[in-house]
Design a protein around this motif. Sequence first.
Motif, PDB file in Angstrom:
ATOM      1  N   GLY A 170       0.927  -1.194  -0.069  1.00 25.94           N
ATOM      2  CA  GLY A 170      -0.068   0.094  -0.126  1.00 25.94           C
ATOM      3  C   GLY A 170       0.912   1.230  -0.054  1.00 25.94           C
ATOM      4  O   GLY A 170       1.601   1.479   0.900  1.00 25.94           O
ATOM      5  N   ALA A 191      -0.653   7.214   2.662  1.00 21.68           N
ATOM      6  CA  ALA A 191      -0.064   7.986   3.887  1.00 21.68           C
ATOM      7  C   ALA A 191       0.601   7.013   4.660  1.00 21.68           C
ATOM      8  O   ALA A 191       1.678   6.982   5.126  1.00 21.68           O
ATOM      9  CB  ALA A 191      -0.796   8.695   4.461  1.00 21.68           C
ATOM     10  N   THR A 192      -0.056   5.943   4.881  1.00 20.49           N
ATOM     11  CA  THR A 192       0.397   4.949   5.931  1.00 20.49           C
ATOM     12  C   THR A 192       1.771   4.213   5.732  1.00 20.49           C
ATOM     13  O   THR A 192       2.733   4.123   6.181  1.00 20.49           O
ATOM     14  CB  THR A 192      -0.790   3.930   6.507  1.00 20.49           C
ATOM     15  N   GLU A 245       2.484  -0.908  -4.612  1.00 20.86           N
ATOM     16  CA  GLU A 245       1.355   0.048  -4.680  1.00 20.86           C
ATOM     17  C   GLU A 245       0.575  -0.485  -5.941  1.00 20.86           C
ATOM     18  O   GLU A 245       1.169  -0.291  -6.926  1.00 20.86           O
ATOM     19  CB  GLU A 245       1.621   1.424  -4.587  1.00 20.86           C
ATOM     20  N   ARG A 246      -0.659  -0.921  -5.927  1.00 20.03           N
ATOM     21  CA  ARG A 246      -1.263  -1.298  -7.103  1.00 20.03           C
ATOM     22  C   ARG A 246      -1.627  -0.168  -8.121  1.00 20.03           C
ATOM     23  O   ARG A 246      -1.914  -0.388  -9.288  1.00 20.03           O
ATOM     24  CB  ARG A 246      -2.522  -1.978  -6.854  1.00 20.03           C
ATOM     25  N   THR A 255      -7.225   6.290  -0.442  1.00 18.77           N
ATOM     26  CA  THR A 255      -8.021   7.387   0.304  1.00 18.77           C
ATOM     27  C   THR A 255      -7.058   8.683   0.264  1.00 18.77           C
ATOM     28  O   THR A 255      -7.569   9.877   0.264  1.00 18.77           O
ATOM     29  CB  THR A 255      -8.282   6.693   1.537  1.00 18.77           C
ATOM     30  N   THR A 256      -5.715   8.626   0.594  1.00 17.62           N
ATOM     31  CA  THR A 256      -4.928   9.575   0.747  1.00 17.62           C
ATOM     32  C   THR A 256      -5.060  10.609  -0.048  1.00 17.62           C
ATOM     33  O   THR A 256      -5.312  11.794   0.128  1.00 17.62           O
ATOM     34  CB  THR A 256      -3.390   8.993   1.032  1.00 17.62           C
ATOM     35  N   HIS A 280      -8.470  12.918   0.313  1.00 16.68           N
ATOM     36  CA  HIS A 280      -8.765  13.468   1.664  1.00 16.68           C
ATOM     37  C   HIS A 280      -9.105  15.014   1.496  1.00 16.68           C
ATOM     38  O   HIS A 280      -8.663  15.697   0.663  1.00 16.68           O
ATOM     39  CB  HIS A 280      -8.108  12.693   2.921  1.00 16.68           C
ATOM     40  N   HIS A 281      -9.746  15.407   2.596  1.00 15.84           N
ATOM     41  CA  HIS A 281     -10.094  16.567   2.512  1.00 15.84           C
ATOM     42  C   HIS A 281      -8.927  17.813   2.514  1.00 15.84           C
ATOM     43  O   HIS A 281      -9.157  18.993   2.118  1.00 15.84           O
ATOM     44  CB  HIS A 281     -10.885  16.933   3.884  1.00 15.84           C
ATOM     45  N   VAL A 285      -7.225  18.722   5.581  1.00 12.82           N
ATOM     46  CA  VAL A 285      -7.052  19.231   6.883  1.00 12.82           C
ATOM     47  C   VAL A 285      -5.933  18.872   7.644  1.00 12.82           C
ATOM     48  O   VAL A 285      -5.711  17.511   7.915  1.00 12.82           O
ATOM     49  CB  VAL A 285      -8.173  19.428   7.667  1.00 12.82           C
ATOM     50  N   VAL A 335      -0.639  -6.680  -4.846  1.00 10.94           N
ATOM     51  CA  VAL A 335      -0.368  -7.756  -4.077  1.00 10.94           C
ATOM     52  C   VAL A 335      -1.666  -8.740  -4.368  1.00 10.94           C
ATOM     53  O   VAL A 335      -2.740  -8.195  -3.926  1.00 10.94           O
ATOM     54  CB  VAL A 335       0.107  -7.409  -2.411  1.00 10.94           C
ATOM     55  N   PRO A 371      -8.191   0.977   3.460  1.00 10.82           N
ATOM     56  CA  PRO A 371      -9.723   0.230   3.293  1.00 10.82           C
ATOM     57  C   PRO A 371      -9.746  -1.042   2.676  1.00 10.82           C
ATOM     58  O   PRO A 371     -10.449  -1.757   3.014  1.00 10.82           O
ATOM     59  CB  PRO A 371     -10.377   1.133   2.362  1.00 10.82           C
ATOM     60  N   ALA A 413      -4.584  10.895   8.083  1.00 13.95           N
ATOM     61  CA  ALA A 413      -3.282  11.442   7.360  1.00 13.95           C
ATOM     62  C   ALA A 413      -2.793  12.127   8.265  1.00 13.95           C
ATOM     63  O   ALA A 413      -1.546  12.266   8.219  1.00 13.95           O
ATOM     64  CB  ALA A 413      -3.748  12.183   6.148  1.00 13.95           C
ATOM     65  N   THR A 414      -3.229  12.904   9.103  1.00  8.38           N
ATOM     66  CA  THR A 414      -2.341  13.906  10.082  1.00  8.38           C
ATOM     67  C   THR A 414      -1.487  13.007  11.001  1.00  8.38           C
ATOM     68  O   THR A 414      -0.455  13.541  11.500  1.00  8.38           O
ATOM     69  CB  THR A 414      -3.190  14.611  10.895  1.00  8.38           C
TER      70      THR A 414
HETATM   71  C1  LIG Z   1     -13.958  11.817   3.157  1.00  7.50           C
HETATM   72  C2  LIG Z   1     -12.611  11.812   3.824  1.00  7.50           C
HETATM   73  C3  LIG Z   1     -11.822  13.138   4.193  1.00  7.50           C
HETATM   74  C4  LIG Z   1     -10.780  13.013   5.143  1.00  7.50           C
HETATM   75  N1  LIG Z   1     -10.093  14.087   5.736  1.00  7.50           N
HETATM   76  C5  LIG Z   1      -8.883  14.093   6.020  1.00  7.50           C
HETATM   77  C6  LIG Z   1      -8.267  15.075   6.617  1.00  7.50           C
HETATM   78  O1  LIG Z   1      -8.635  16.382   6.056  1.00  7.50           O
HETATM   79  N2  LIG Z   1      -7.228  15.067   7.239  1.00  7.50           N
HETATM   80  C7  LIG Z   1      -6.640  13.949   7.441  1.00  7.50           C
HETATM   81  O2  LIG Z   1      -5.666  13.990   8.504  1.00  7.50           O
HETATM   82  N3  LIG Z   1      -7.280  12.849   7.389  1.00  7.50           N
HETATM   83  C8  LIG Z   1      -8.283  13.015   6.615  1.00  7.50           C
HETATM   84  N4  LIG Z   1      -8.879  11.896   6.169  1.00  7.50           N
HETATM   85  C9  LIG Z   1      -8.402  10.425   6.582  1.00  7.50           C
HETATM   86  C10 LIG Z   1      -7.195   9.855   5.749  1.00  7.50           C
HETATM   87  O3  LIG Z   1      -7.435  10.395   4.294  1.00  7.50           O
HETATM   88  C11 LIG Z   1      -6.867   8.484   5.802  1.00  7.50           C
HETATM   89  O4  LIG Z   1      -6.756   8.084   7.191  1.00  7.50           O
HETATM   90  C12 LIG Z   1      -5.580   8.117   5.161  1.00  7.50           C
HETATM   91  O5  LIG Z   1      -5.750   8.889   3.742  1.00  7.50           O
HETATM   92  C13 LIG Z   1      -5.420   6.748   4.975  1.00  7.50           C
HETATM   93  O6  LIG Z   1      -4.494   6.334   4.470  1.00  7.50           O
HETATM   94  P1  LIG Z   1      -3.812   4.918   4.214  1.00  7.50           P
HETATM   95  O7  LIG Z   1      -2.314   4.876   3.377  1.00  7.50           O
HETATM   96  O8  LIG Z   1      -4.126   4.034   5.354  1.00  7.50           O
HETATM   97  O9  LIG Z   1      -4.633   4.211   3.027  1.00  7.50           O
HETATM   98  P2  LIG Z   1      -4.972   4.565   1.461  1.00  7.50           P
HETATM   99  O10 LIG Z   1      -4.382   5.885   1.040  1.00  7.50           O
HETATM  100  O11 LIG Z   1      -6.041   4.178   0.957  1.00  7.50           O
HETATM  101  O12 LIG Z   1      -3.616   3.750   1.072  1.00  7.50           O
HETATM  102  C14 LIG Z   1      -3.742   2.329   0.946  1.00  7.50           C
HETATM  103  C15 LIG Z   1      -3.176   1.947  -0.471  1.00  7.50           C
HETATM  104  O13 LIG Z   1      -3.179   0.338  -0.805  1.00  7.50           O
HETATM  105  C16 LIG Z   1      -3.309   0.305  -2.141  1.00  7.50           C
HETATM  106  N5  LIG Z   1      -3.621  -1.217  -1.964  1.00  7.50           N
HETATM  107  C17 LIG Z   1      -4.739  -1.645  -1.600  1.00  7.50           C
HETATM  108  N6  LIG Z   1      -4.729  -3.000  -2.201  1.00  7.50           N
HETATM  109  C18 LIG Z   1      -3.459  -3.132  -2.520  1.00  7.50           C
HETATM  110  C19 LIG Z   1      -2.926  -4.521  -3.050  1.00  7.50           C
HETATM  111  N7  LIG Z   1      -3.453  -5.861  -3.298  1.00  7.50           N
HETATM  112  N8  LIG Z   1      -1.708  -4.239  -3.730  1.00  7.50           N
HETATM  113  C20 LIG Z   1      -1.185  -3.170  -3.649  1.00  7.50           C
HETATM  114  N9  LIG Z   1      -1.486  -2.118  -3.071  1.00  7.50           N
HETATM  115  C21 LIG Z   1      -2.914  -2.201  -2.665  1.00  7.50           C
HETATM  116  C22 LIG Z   1      -4.118   1.375  -2.618  1.00  7.50           C
HETATM  117  O14 LIG Z   1      -4.273   1.329  -4.289  1.00  7.50           O
HETATM  118  C23 LIG Z   1      -3.940   2.530  -1.744  1.00  7.50           C
HETATM  119  O15 LIG Z   1      -3.188   3.468  -2.512  1.00  7.50           O
HETATM  120  C24 LIG Z   1     -10.218  11.716   5.328  1.00  7.50           C
HETATM  121  C25 LIG Z   1     -10.930  10.577   4.963  1.00  7.50           C
HETATM  122  C26 LIG Z   1     -11.911  10.530   4.139  1.00  7.50           C
HETATM  123  C27 LIG Z   1     -12.562   9.393   3.777  1.00  7.50           C
END
Ligand SMILES: Cc1cc2nc3c(=O)[nH]c(=O)nc-3n(C[C@H](O)[C@H](O)[C@H](O)COP(=O)(O)OP(=O)(O)OC[C@H]3O[C@@H](n4cnc5c(N)ncnc54)[C@H](O)[C@@H]3O)c2cc1C
Length: 401
Positions: free
Chosen positions: A14, A17-18, A37-38, A45-46, A49-50, A52, A173, A210, A354-355
């Motif tokens: 993935g 952000a994480t 990363e696929r 989601t990253t 996002h909004h 903030v 993956v 997600p 993301a923060t």
């Molecule tokens: C509407 C909304 C508004 C938000 N606003 C804010 C905000 O203003 N400020 C803030 O701090 N947070 C905000 N958040 C929360 C924040 O966006 C998330 O907590 C954060 O972006 C999650 O990051 P992640 O890396 O965990 O997930 P993701 O960004 O979804 O990263 C996961 C990655 O894994 C990849 N992946 C999935 N399956 C596979 C696989 N099998 N093989 C390879 N890659 C794969 C996906 O393509 C994806 O890129 C918001 C969330 C939402 C939904």
Amino acid sequence: MARSLRGWHVVVVGGGATGGGVAHDLSLRGLRVTLLERGELTSGTTGRHHGVLHSGGRYAVSDRESATECIKENRILRRIAPGSFECNGGLFVALTDEDMDHVPSFLNACEASGIPTTVHEPAAALQLEPNLNPGVKLAVAVPDASVDPMRLVLRFFATAQRNGADLRTFTEVTGLVHSNGMVTGVLAHDLVLQRDYELSADVVVNAAGPWSGQVGACAGIDVPMQLSPGVLLAVRGRYCGRVLNRLHNPSDGDIILPQRELSVIGTTSWVVDDPDVPPVPADHVAKMYAEGAKLVPAIASAQRRSAWSAVRPLVASSTATAATGRELSRTFQCFDHKQTDGVEGLVTITGGKATTLRAMAESAADVVCAKLGIDVPCSTADTVLAPHSAYYTERSARYGT
Ligand SMILES: Cc1cc2nc3c(=O)[nH]c(=O)nc-3n(C[C@H](O)[C@H](O)[C@H](O)COP(=O)(O)OP(=O)(O)OC[C@H]3O[C@@H](n4cnc5c(N)ncnc54)[C@H](O)[C@@H]3O)c2cc1C
């Protein structure tokens, strides 16, 4: 430790952000990291996002743990990623008697969470934000900020790449290599070359946001997640200078964020089972207009630029049923699946904001290092990140792409 640190290989699934935070943390500690990363980086989601950089004010009353995490990480990110934020600040705005009833608990909760506040009477609030609803009863300033969601995270990737991390985009993956309760690698599919291959790993970190449940399921593990989408609406023009929040418990359409020449209004919250392609319901967009116009009346006639949705990867609660997702904490959790499911070699890091990406990465990297018997402390809180452009320039230099 039997091996040099570069001998230990961690595969991160993935590139949001994480995953970016984890790749940075582990490569900074000296481990060999491959991230898969696929899609493009931040395409989950990253990148949607909004925008903030939370002070934690939004969560101070209802979700204290998350509020405390946000203010701590807000300060760290400003230090390690200078130039990535519009340091505009935020205003929590009380419009009704009910909002005013909320003020004392809001101020107390901010103080208890370490979030600095300044109270502005209506005239002062309108001087700060002339487009604000003229009926404003009180406004409280907090250190929120606008951030470009993609560029901030690219700085983590740029630094990880500089420290040797191998970042493979358009690589999915498709399975986990596992037997006898042990994960020893991943099955990968290169979407560009249409090629399948196996990659071995000492530890696999599941940072698939997600989609983390799907990755865990490859090893028969049920990651306790609740998927909760939200809709965002961007309108043309900057209707405010600061990040505006309604001063009440988090609800629909109660944030307006200025982002370059746009204003972004968000968001809604409901629950789904499938993380792919969440809808953008028309009534949610209408609600963004209606609720946004309560804070800034001119929003009612603002020109729509775009509307989209994204899915929050929240940690499911064993006690609360989630009807909308708002009942769930925005804090994060790291699962060592040896402890939770008896499966060695797999760690999931999910939830959060993301923060709080850096703190999430630190907790996952601590677990990975403990599993491998590596005693190198985290230093990401004190390491200034490379500029986001270095991700592209240094990638071209390395791969000629
Ligand atoms: C509407 C909304 C508004 C938000 N606003 C804010 C905000 O203003 N400020 C803030 O701090 N947070 C905000 N958040 C929360 C924040 O966006 C998330 O907590 C954060 O972006 C999650 O990051 P992640 O890396 O965990 O997930 P993701 O960004 O979804 O990263 C996961 C990655 O894994 C990849 N992946 C999935 N399956 C596979 C696989 N099998 N093989 C390879 N890659 C794969 C996906 O393509 C994806 O890129 C918001 C969330 C939402 C939904």
